[in-house]
Design a protein around this motif. Structure first.
Motif, PDB file in Angstrom:
ATOM      1  N   ARG A  80      45.006  46.008  42.259  1.00 49.80           N
ATOM      2  CA  ARG A  80      45.763  44.752  42.395  1.00 49.80           C
ATOM      3  C   ARG A  80      46.105  44.184  41.028  1.00 49.80           C
ATOM      4  O   ARG A  80      47.212  43.672  40.813  1.00 49.80           O
ATOM      5  CB  ARG A  80      44.961  43.737  43.219  1.00 49.80           C
ATOM      6  N   CYS A  81      45.163  44.261  40.096  1.00 56.06           N
ATOM      7  CA  CYS A  81      45.419  43.756  38.740  1.00 56.06           C
ATOM      8  C   CYS A  81      46.509  44.574  38.053  1.00 56.06           C
ATOM      9  O   CYS A  81      47.363  44.013  37.348  1.00 56.06           O
ATOM     10  CB  CYS A  81      44.134  43.803  37.918  1.00 56.06           C
ATOM     11  N   ILE A  82      46.479  45.879  38.252  1.00 53.01           N
ATOM     12  CA  ILE A  82      47.507  46.735  37.653  1.00 53.01           C
ATOM     13  C   ILE A  82      48.874  46.408  38.242  1.00 53.01           C
ATOM     14  O   ILE A  82      49.876  46.342  37.522  1.00 53.01           O
ATOM     15  CB  ILE A  82      47.151  48.218  37.866  1.00 53.01           C
ATOM     16  N   ASP A  83      48.925  46.190  39.551  1.00 59.68           N
ATOM     17  CA  ASP A  83      50.193  45.820  40.190  1.00 59.68           C
ATOM     18  C   ASP A  83      50.721  44.514  39.608  1.00 59.68           C
ATOM     19  O   ASP A  83      51.937  44.333  39.459  1.00 59.68           O
ATOM     20  CB  ASP A  83      50.000  45.672  41.701  1.00 59.68           C
ATOM     21  N   ARG A  84      49.811  43.622  39.247  1.00 59.32           N
ATOM     22  CA  ARG A  84      50.200  42.293  38.767  1.00 59.32           C
ATOM     23  C   ARG A  84      50.518  42.289  37.266  1.00 59.32           C
ATOM     24  O   ARG A  84      51.501  41.689  36.846  1.00 59.32           O
ATOM     25  CB  ARG A  84      49.057  41.312  39.061  1.00 59.32           C
ATOM     26  N   HIS A  85      49.687  42.968  36.477  1.00 51.50           N
ATOM     27  CA  HIS A  85      49.801  42.872  35.022  1.00 51.50           C
ATOM     28  C   HIS A  85      50.312  44.137  34.340  1.00 51.50           C
ATOM     29  O   HIS A  85      50.738  44.074  33.188  1.00 51.50           O
ATOM     30  CB  HIS A  85      48.431  42.529  34.412  1.00 51.50           C
ATOM     31  N   GLY A  86      50.238  45.273  35.039  1.00 50.11           N
ATOM     32  CA  GLY A  86      50.531  46.547  34.395  1.00 50.11           C
ATOM     33  C   GLY A  86      49.257  47.176  33.867  1.00 50.11           C
ATOM     34  O   GLY A  86      48.271  46.474  33.593  1.00 50.11           O
ATOM     35  N   VAL A  87      49.259  48.488  33.700  1.00 45.55           N
ATOM     36  CA  VAL A  87      48.028  49.188  33.345  1.00 45.55           C
ATOM     37  C   VAL A  87      47.556  48.842  31.944  1.00 45.55           C
ATOM     38  O   VAL A  87      46.348  48.705  31.694  1.00 45.55           O
ATOM     39  CB  VAL A  87      48.216  50.716  33.514  1.00 45.55           C
TER      40      VAL A  87
ATOM     41  N   ASP B 278      39.750  40.921  33.696  1.00 47.66           N
ATOM     42  CA  ASP B 278      40.671  40.655  34.802  1.00 47.66           C
ATOM     43  C   ASP B 278      40.078  41.137  36.121  1.00 47.66           C
ATOM     44  O   ASP B 278      40.149  40.447  37.147  1.00 47.66           O
ATOM     45  CB  ASP B 278      42.009  41.366  34.577  1.00 47.66           C
ATOM     46  N   VAL B 279      39.509  42.333  36.085  1.00 50.24           N
ATOM     47  CA  VAL B 279      38.928  42.922  37.299  1.00 50.24           C
ATOM     48  C   VAL B 279      37.746  42.085  37.773  1.00 50.24           C
ATOM     49  O   VAL B 279      37.624  41.785  38.969  1.00 50.24           O
ATOM     50  CB  VAL B 279      38.500  44.376  37.042  1.00 50.24           C
TER      51      VAL B 279
END
Length: 202
Positions: free
Chosen positions: A27-34, A41-42
């Motif tokens: 979800r964090c990657i979808d929101r912020h990018g890898v 964040d996680v």
């Protein structure tokens, strides 16, 4: 953080905790990018401390790799479904590769494999023994009777290695213009398919 973390629903097992960390990272990657997703964040997404996450994963890159691996599993299911009904070895391999080149860059979780560097499936990791073995297992799931085509277990490992090396090049170093599927299919039919046709004929 005890019951104050995990959204008030602490995991029942280590396996559940790991999966929830993986899901939160996705979800964090979808929101912020890898590249902008951090372990903080996680932890914040889960409502736990960073130390809690560290108990299950040593580095954010380890979690991202798991996100990518699970995305790859879902992708393989899509590819196998796409290939249903294609029983000719050469056609199945060519169509599978065309499907990969077309679909992987557009699949956010799978495309992580292109962003994680040399240790992943489409970096130098493509040539590791484990990656090749995984590729051979994937080929076994194709709707092809490999044995009837004269292609044995050792042949599948070799074929998997060639496919992974080619995919690495095609995905990491695409043409300046968008890849034309007809041209790619023709290229593979000219230079890769004949090796499989020869095996079938033999």
């Amino acid at each position: 953080m005890g019951h104050h973390g995990w959204g008030g629903r602490p995991p029942a097992s280590d396996a559940e905790a790991r999966q929830r960390i993986i899901d939160a990272t996705a979800r964090c990657i979808d929101r912020h990018g890898v590249t902008k997703t951090t372990l903080s964040d996680v932890a914040g997404e889960l409502g736990v401390t960073r130390q809690t996450v560290y108990r299950h994963f040593g580095r954010i890159s380890d979690i991202v790799a798991e996100v990518a691996a699970q995305g790859a599993e879902s992708f393989v299911e899509l590819m196998i479904a796409h290939l249903q009904g294609i029983t000719d070895p050469a056609e199945a391999v060519v169509e599978g590769m065309v499907f990969c080149v077309r679909t992987i860059p557009a699949e956010p979780r799978v495309s992580l494999l292109l962003q994680l560097g040399d240790t992943t499936a489409f970096g130098r990791g493509a040539t590791t023994k484990d990656a090749i073995a995984y590729g051979a297992k994937m080929l076994e799931r194709f709707p092809v009777d490999w044995a009837a085509a004269g292609i044995g277990e050792d042949d599948l490992n070799g074929l998997a290695e060639i496919i992974l090396r080619l995919l690495t090049s095609l995905l990491q170093h695409p043409n300046d213009a968008p890849q034309d599927e007809a041209r790619l299919r023709a290229l593979l039919n000219r230079w890769l398919a004949p090796s499989l046709i020869t095996q079938t004929g033999a």
